[in-house]
Every structure is written in structure tokens, then in C-alpha cells.
Write a protein that holds these residues in place. Structure first.
Motif, PDB file in Angstrom:
ATOM      1  N   PRO A 129       0.806  -1.226   0.000  1.00  0.00           N
ATOM      2  CA  PRO A 129       0.000   0.000   0.000  1.00  0.00           C
ATOM      3  C   PRO A 129       0.834   1.270   0.000  1.00  0.00           C
ATOM      4  O   PRO A 129       0.420   2.286  -0.569  1.00  0.00           O
ATOM      5  N   GLU A 130       2.021   1.214   0.607  1.00  0.00           N
ATOM      6  CA  GLU A 130       2.873   2.393   0.690  1.00  0.00           C
ATOM      7  C   GLU A 130       3.382   2.849  -0.677  1.00  0.00           C
ATOM      8  O   GLU A 130       3.768   4.018  -0.824  1.00  0.00           O
ATOM      9  N   VAL A 131       3.404   1.961  -1.655  1.00  0.00           N
ATOM     10  CA  VAL A 131       3.924   2.330  -2.980  1.00  0.00           C
ATOM     11  C   VAL A 131       2.863   2.234  -4.074  1.00  0.00           C
ATOM     12  O   VAL A 131       3.098   2.664  -5.207  1.00  0.00           O
ATOM     13  N   LEU A 132       1.700   1.678  -3.745  1.00  0.00           N
ATOM     14  CA  LEU A 132       0.714   1.386  -4.785  1.00  0.00           C
ATOM     15  C   LEU A 132       0.181   2.649  -5.449  1.00  0.00           C
ATOM     16  O   LEU A 132      -0.067   2.654  -6.665  1.00  0.00           O
ATOM     17  N   ALA A 133       0.023   3.732  -4.693  1.00  0.00           N
ATOM     18  CA  ALA A 133      -0.477   4.966  -5.309  1.00  0.00           C
ATOM     19  C   ALA A 133       0.516   5.513  -6.328  1.00  0.00           C
ATOM     20  O   ALA A 133       0.119   6.010  -7.397  1.00  0.00           O
ATOM     21  N   ASP A 134       1.812   5.423  -6.019  1.00  0.00           N
ATOM     22  CA  ASP A 134       2.817   5.872  -6.988  1.00  0.00           C
ATOM     23  C   ASP A 134       2.810   4.982  -8.229  1.00  0.00           C
ATOM     24  O   ASP A 134       2.988   5.473  -9.359  1.00  0.00           O
ATOM     25  N   LEU A 135       2.593   3.694  -8.036  1.00  0.00           N
ATOM     26  CA  LEU A 135       2.498   2.790  -9.184  1.00  0.00           C
ATOM     27  C   LEU A 135       1.276   3.129 -10.037  1.00  0.00           C
ATOM     28  O   LEU A 135       1.327   3.047 -11.274  1.00  0.00           O
ATOM     29  N   PHE A 136       0.190   3.493  -9.394  1.00  0.00           N
ATOM     30  CA  PHE A 136      -1.007   3.923 -10.117  1.00  0.00           C
ATOM     31  C   PHE A 136      -0.710   5.164 -10.945  1.00  0.00           C
ATOM     32  O   PHE A 136      -1.060   5.246 -12.137  1.00  0.00           O
ATOM     33  N   ALA A 137      -0.020   6.122 -10.346  1.00  0.00           N
ATOM     34  CA  ALA A 137       0.322   7.344 -11.075  1.00  0.00           C
ATOM     35  C   ALA A 137       1.213   7.036 -12.276  1.00  0.00           C
ATOM     36  O   ALA A 137       1.012   7.579 -13.375  1.00  0.00           O
ATOM     37  N   ASP A 138       2.183   6.158 -12.083  1.00  0.00           N
ATOM     38  CA  ASP A 138       3.056   5.767 -13.199  1.00  0.00           C
ATOM     39  C   ASP A 138       2.261   5.060 -14.294  1.00  0.00           C
ATOM     40  O   ASP A 138       2.499   5.270 -15.493  1.00  0.00           O
ATOM     41  N   LEU A 139       1.319   4.225 -13.877  1.00  0.00           N
ATOM     42  CA  LEU A 139       0.509   3.510 -14.857  1.00  0.00           C
ATOM     43  C   LEU A 139      -0.336   4.478 -15.687  1.00  0.00           C
ATOM     44  O   LEU A 139      -0.504   4.291 -16.904  1.00  0.00           O
ATOM     45  N   LEU A 140      -0.825   5.514 -15.057  1.00  0.00           N
ATOM     46  CA  LEU A 140      -1.606   6.511 -15.785  1.00  0.00           C
ATOM     47  C   LEU A 140      -0.767   7.236 -16.835  1.00  0.00           C
ATOM     48  O   LEU A 140      -1.312   7.768 -17.810  1.00  0.00           O
ATOM     49  N   ASP A 141       0.538   7.263 -16.653  1.00  0.00           N
ATOM     50  CA  ASP A 141       1.420   7.876 -17.651  1.00  0.00           C
ATOM     51  C   ASP A 141       1.775   6.940 -18.794  1.00  0.00           C
ATOM     52  O   ASP A 141       2.384   7.363 -19.784  1.00  0.00           O
ATOM     53  N   ASP A 142       1.404   5.674 -18.681  1.00  0.00           N
ATOM     54  CA  ASP A 142       1.728   4.675 -19.697  1.00  0.00           C
ATOM     55  C   ASP A 142       0.587   4.611 -20.714  1.00  0.00           C
ATOM     56  O   ASP A 142      -0.240   3.701 -20.702  1.00  0.00           O
ATOM     57  N   HIS A 143       0.531   5.586 -21.576  1.00  0.00           N
ATOM     58  CA  HIS A 143      -0.577   5.689 -22.521  1.00  0.00           C
ATOM     59  C   HIS A 143      -0.612   4.505 -23.486  1.00  0.00           C
ATOM     60  O   HIS A 143      -1.690   4.103 -23.944  1.00  0.00           O
ATOM     61  N   ALA A 144       0.547   3.920 -23.796  1.00  0.00           N
ATOM     62  CA  ALA A 144       0.567   2.791 -24.727  1.00  0.00           C
ATOM     63  C   ALA A 144      -0.171   1.597 -24.142  1.00  0.00           C
ATOM     64  O   ALA A 144      -0.945   0.925 -24.847  1.00  0.00           O
ATOM     65  N   SER A 145       0.045   1.303 -22.859  1.00  0.00           N
ATOM     66  CA  SER A 145      -0.634   0.166 -22.236  1.00  0.00           C
ATOM     67  C   SER A 145      -2.117   0.435 -22.022  1.00  0.00           C
ATOM     68  O   SER A 145      -2.943  -0.479 -22.132  1.00  0.00           O
ATOM     69  N   LEU A 146      -2.469   1.682 -21.734  1.00  0.00           N
ATOM     70  CA  LEU A 146      -3.874   2.013 -21.489  1.00  0.00           C
ATOM     71  C   LEU A 146      -4.653   2.205 -22.778  1.00  0.00           C
ATOM     72  O   LEU A 146      -5.881   2.196 -22.765  1.00  0.00           O
ATOM     73  N   ARG A 147      -3.946   2.420 -23.893  1.00  0.00           N
ATOM     74  CA  ARG A 147      -4.557   2.503 -25.224  1.00  0.00           C
ATOM     75  C   ARG A 147      -5.697   3.514 -25.228  1.00  0.00           C
ATOM     76  O   ARG A 147      -6.815   3.221 -25.651  1.00  0.00           O
ATOM     77  N   ILE A 148      -5.396   4.715 -24.781  1.00  0.00           N
ATOM     78  CA  ILE A 148      -6.421   5.745 -24.620  1.00  0.00           C
ATOM     79  C   ILE A 148      -7.005   6.106 -25.981  1.00  0.00           C
ATOM     80  O   ILE A 148      -6.291   6.459 -26.919  1.00  0.00           O
ATOM     81  N   GLY A 149      -8.313   6.003 -26.072  1.00  0.00           N
ATOM     82  CA  GLY A 149      -9.017   6.340 -27.298  1.00  0.00           C
ATOM     83  C   GLY A 149      -9.064   5.240 -28.335  1.00  0.00           C
ATOM     84  O   GLY A 149      -9.789   5.350 -29.322  1.00  0.00           O
ATOM     85  N   ALA A 150      -8.314   4.149 -28.139  1.00  0.00           N
ATOM     86  CA  ALA A 150      -8.317   3.044 -29.092  1.00  0.00           C
ATOM     87  C   ALA A 150      -9.411   2.046 -28.740  1.00  0.00           C
ATOM     88  O   ALA A 150      -9.922   2.022 -27.610  1.00  0.00           O
ATOM     89  N   GLU A 151      -9.781   1.215 -29.697  1.00  0.00           N
ATOM     90  CA  GLU A 151     -10.772   0.177 -29.442  1.00  0.00           C
ATOM     91  C   GLU A 151     -10.260  -0.754 -28.349  1.00  0.00           C
ATOM     92  O   GLU A 151      -9.150  -1.268 -28.409  1.00  0.00           O
ATOM     93  N   GLY A 152     -11.087  -0.972 -27.326  1.00  0.00           N
ATOM     94  CA  GLY A 152     -10.697  -1.809 -26.215  1.00  0.00           C
ATOM     95  C   GLY A 152      -9.867  -1.102 -25.166  1.00  0.00           C
ATOM     96  O   GLY A 152      -9.534  -1.691 -24.132  1.00  0.00           O
ATOM     97  N   GLY A 153      -9.518   0.167 -25.404  1.00  0.00           N
ATOM     98  CA  GLY A 153      -8.735   0.933 -24.451  1.00  0.00           C
ATOM     99  C   GLY A 153      -9.608   1.869 -23.637  1.00  0.00           C
ATOM    100  O   GLY A 153     -10.843   1.819 -23.686  1.00  0.00           O
ATOM    101  N   LEU A 154      -8.960   2.718 -22.865  1.00  0.00           N
ATOM    102  CA  LEU A 154      -9.697   3.680 -22.057  1.00  0.00           C
ATOM    103  C   LEU A 154     -10.250   4.814 -22.914  1.00  0.00           C
ATOM    104  O   LEU A 154      -9.547   5.358 -23.763  1.00  0.00           O
ATOM    105  N   ARG A 155     -11.499   5.155 -22.701  1.00  0.00           N
ATOM    106  CA  ARG A 155     -12.053   6.342 -23.325  1.00  0.00           C
ATOM    107  C   ARG A 155     -11.433   7.574 -22.658  1.00  0.00           C
ATOM    108  O   ARG A 155     -11.145   7.556 -21.455  1.00  0.00           O
ATOM    109  N   PRO A 156     -11.211   8.643 -23.395  1.00  0.00           N
ATOM    110  CA  PRO A 156     -10.567   9.829 -22.800  1.00  0.00           C
ATOM    111  C   PRO A 156     -11.274  10.341 -21.559  1.00  0.00           C
ATOM    112  O   PRO A 156     -10.614  10.771 -20.604  1.00  0.00           O
ATOM    113  N   GLU A 157     -12.611  10.295 -21.555  1.00  0.00           N
ATOM    114  CA  GLU A 157     -13.308  10.803 -20.377  1.00  0.00           C
ATOM    115  C   GLU A 157     -13.081   9.902 -19.157  1.00  0.00           C
ATOM    116  O   GLU A 157     -13.011  10.375 -18.014  1.00  0.00           O
TER     117      GLU A 157
END
Length: 331
Positions: free
Chosen positions: A151-179
Motif C-alpha cells: 500500500p505504501e507504494v501502490l499509489a505511486d504505481l497507479f500514477a506511473d501507470l496513468l502515464d503509460d498511454h501505450a498500455s492504457l490505449r487511450i481512445g483506441a478500441e478496447g482501451g480507455l475512453r478519454p473521459e
């Protein structure tokens, strides 16, 4: 840290020759003999061979770079809590290889014949005992390469994951919608605060399987044994309940508020009642479950750390689990 063999090509003939030679050597070392061709199963994150021998099958597993810690983890668990896991015939941590004996019938097969949830009620305390036995070695496991999801590091990992646009596939089919991505960004302060509260409760971090369902438990005469640790991390122990209770719920066609799920949760939490009161444990379990979707997303990102084109079949798991964080908040 040891140097790990990177990005193995499991279809390469030379790689297969090396792996088969290692398997033959280890099987011979324990007085067995390979009696036929291997039966392969390949996923982007691992290759598994069923190897027939003159004393029953054995199982070879090779992990990709993102799940390579499994080999050293199962060896460590076999040393710390041998009654809860299979003792490997051999492991090669540098290459992420393991060779295991056959574990017998799975809990899934047993439940297929006898769909009685008391099987889970008996299995979960054993898994909790494994976690308690492993907790003092949490730092050792991290040093060996097991991912750190405390738990002490999980929030930082979440923040890093949000910066990984390739893995989240923002706006692509099957990825995260921008909103949805924007809502997740806005969720970060609340997520950080809940991580802080979970850490403050004080339940020690330990190994957390992160994919504990009935297909990853053996149910044999020696009791329940837990396997397939490629998704595991060092984390809050109760995060395991996210996948475990969900899998039980869907397999048994239960509603989310079914009292049988609460009974199974409590059977698992019982192992900590000598140190914490039950309302505190239930609060911690609720927090760990709601925070655990980030851990699942991270586990999938590691599993798909490969150039294998087959990864595309599973790529929506990374944004999909992250999106569930918002659903858990709305529930």
C-alpha cells in the motif's frame, strides 16, 4: 539482482533444445526417465510443457520477462511453507524456468463434481497461513525480484501507470475512453488516501497471489496446495480477495451480497483475529479489494511485456481492470 535471460523465443529450435536438455537432466537427477514427447501450452506470458515420465508427468514452465520472478518465488515458498505449495524438482531463477511434480486434481475439478463451497472454506485458511508464514520474508522476496505492490507504494504505481498511454490505449478500441482516463486522473488523490489508510491499519505485507481462483489450487489427499504464481506480488494480503471472491461468485452464480461470500471472507480473515478485531479486518478487506484493481492492471502489464503478437488478444485487460476502479467506487 541476477541477470535474467530477456525475451526468449520459445519457438526457436536452439532454445527448445536447451530447455529440453535441462528438463532431461533434472528428471534424471531425481531417478526418473522421460518417456515421450512433451505436450506444450503457450501463452504470451509463459510456456508450459507436460513432460511424461516413467513415474507420472512433470511440468516445465518458462516465464517471460514480466513474470520471470515466479521461479524464485515458488522455490522460496517451498522452503518457507512446503505444506502449502508443490516442492519444485528444480528451478533456474536466471532463466525463469521451473520443473514441478504433478499436483493431482484441481479444486475446479473437485467443485465440478461437488459444488459445495465448504471446499473453499477449508482451503482459504491454508492460504492465509501461507501468507502469515511468508510475511517476515517480504523484504527478501522484493530483493529477489517479486514485484512490490505494498500500500505504501501502490499509489505511486497507479500514477506511473496513468502515464503509460501505450498500455492504457487511450481512445483506441478496447482501451480507455478519454473521459474515463480523466476520471481516473481525478481519482488519484482519493486512491492515495485510501492506500494510506490501509497501510495505517498495520496488517503486514506478504506474498499475494493476485489470481487465486479454483483453477490455481490443487485439492489432493495432502490438502490444498496453491500454484501458478506468475501474477504474484508483495502486497497487502487481503488484496487476494478481489479475484478469489469474484471467481467464486461467478462460478456459483451468487449475488454480490450473498451471505456465503461473507462467510468465506471471514473464514480467510480468521487467521488475523488474534491481532485485530473483526470490524477492522473487514474494513481492511474492503479497502484492499477496492484498491486491488490497480494491482491486477499492473500484473497484466507485466504479463504482456513481450513482442508475441498473441498479446493483442489480452491487451484490453490492462485498461479494463483499471476502469473497474471507478466501478468499485460507484458501488
Amino acid at each position: 539482482m541476477t541477470t535474467i535471460e530477456r525475451a526468449p523465443d520459445w519457438s526457436d529450435e536452439q532454445w527448445q533444445t536447451r530447455a529440453r536438455s535441462w528438463v532431461d537432466e533434472q528428471v534424471t537427477r531425481v531417478g526418473r526417465r522421460v518417456t515421450g514427447p512433451v505436450e506444450p501450452r503457450v501463452r504470451p506470458w509463459s510456456l508450459v510443457w507436460r513432460v511424461p515420465t516413467d513415474d507420472g508427468p512433470v511440468w516445465f514452465k518458462a516465464n517471460n520477462p514480466g513474470t520471470v520472478h515466479e521461479a524464485v518465488l515458488i522455490a522460496t515458498l517451498a522452503r518457507l511453507t512446503p505444506e502449502r505449495v508443490l516442492t519444485p524438482i528444480a528451478v533456474d531463477p536466471q532463466r525463469g524456468w521451473s520443473l514441478l511434480p504433478d499436483g493431482g486434481e484441481s479444486l475446479r475439478a473437485l467443485l465440478g463434481r461437488d459444488p459445495d463451497l465448504t471446499h473453499w472454506e477449508r482451503a482459504l485458511p491454508g492460504y492465509a497461513a501461507l501468507q502469515l508464514a511468508t510475511a517476515p520474508q517480504a523484504d527478501e522476496l522484493i530483493a529477489l525480484g517479486v514485484p512490490d505492490h505494498r500500500p505504501e507504494v501502490l499509489a505511486d504505481l497507479f500514477a506511473d501507470l496513468l502515464d503509460d498511454h501505450a498500455s492504457l490505449r487511450i481512445g483506441a478500441e478496447g482501451g480507455l475512453r478519454p473521459e474515463v482516463y480523466g476520471r481516473l486522473r481525478a481519482e488519484l488523490p482519493s486512491y492515495t488516501e485510501r492506500c494510506r489508510r490501509l497501510a495505517d491499519i498495520g496488517v503486514p505485507a506478504t506474498v499475494q497471489h493476485d489470481d487465486l481462483h479454483d483453477g490455481n489450487v490443487f485439492a489432493g489427499p495432502d490438502g490444498y496446495r496453491f500454484f501458478d504464481w506468475g501474477d504474484a506480488s508483495v502486497a497487502h494480503p487481503f488484496g487476494t480477495l478481489l479475484v478469489t471472491l469474484r471467481s467464486i461468485r461467478f462460478a456459483s452464480e451468487l449475488s454480490a451480497d450473498d451471505a456465503r461470500l461473507a462467510r468465506l471472507r471471514d473464514a480467510y480473515l480468521e487467521a488475523w483475529t488474534d491481532r485485530y478485531d473483526r470490524p477492522t479486518l473487514v474494513e481492511a478487506a474492503d479497502l484492499a479489494i477496492s484498491l486491488g484493481t490497480v494491482s491486477r492492471s499492473l500484473s497484466w502489464r507485466r504479463a504482456l511485456d513481450t513482442a508475441d503478437p498473441a498479446r493483442a488478444e489480452y491487451a484490453d485487460a490492462v485498461p479494463g481492470w483499471l476502469e473497474e476502479l471507478l466501478e468499485s467506487e460507484a458501488a
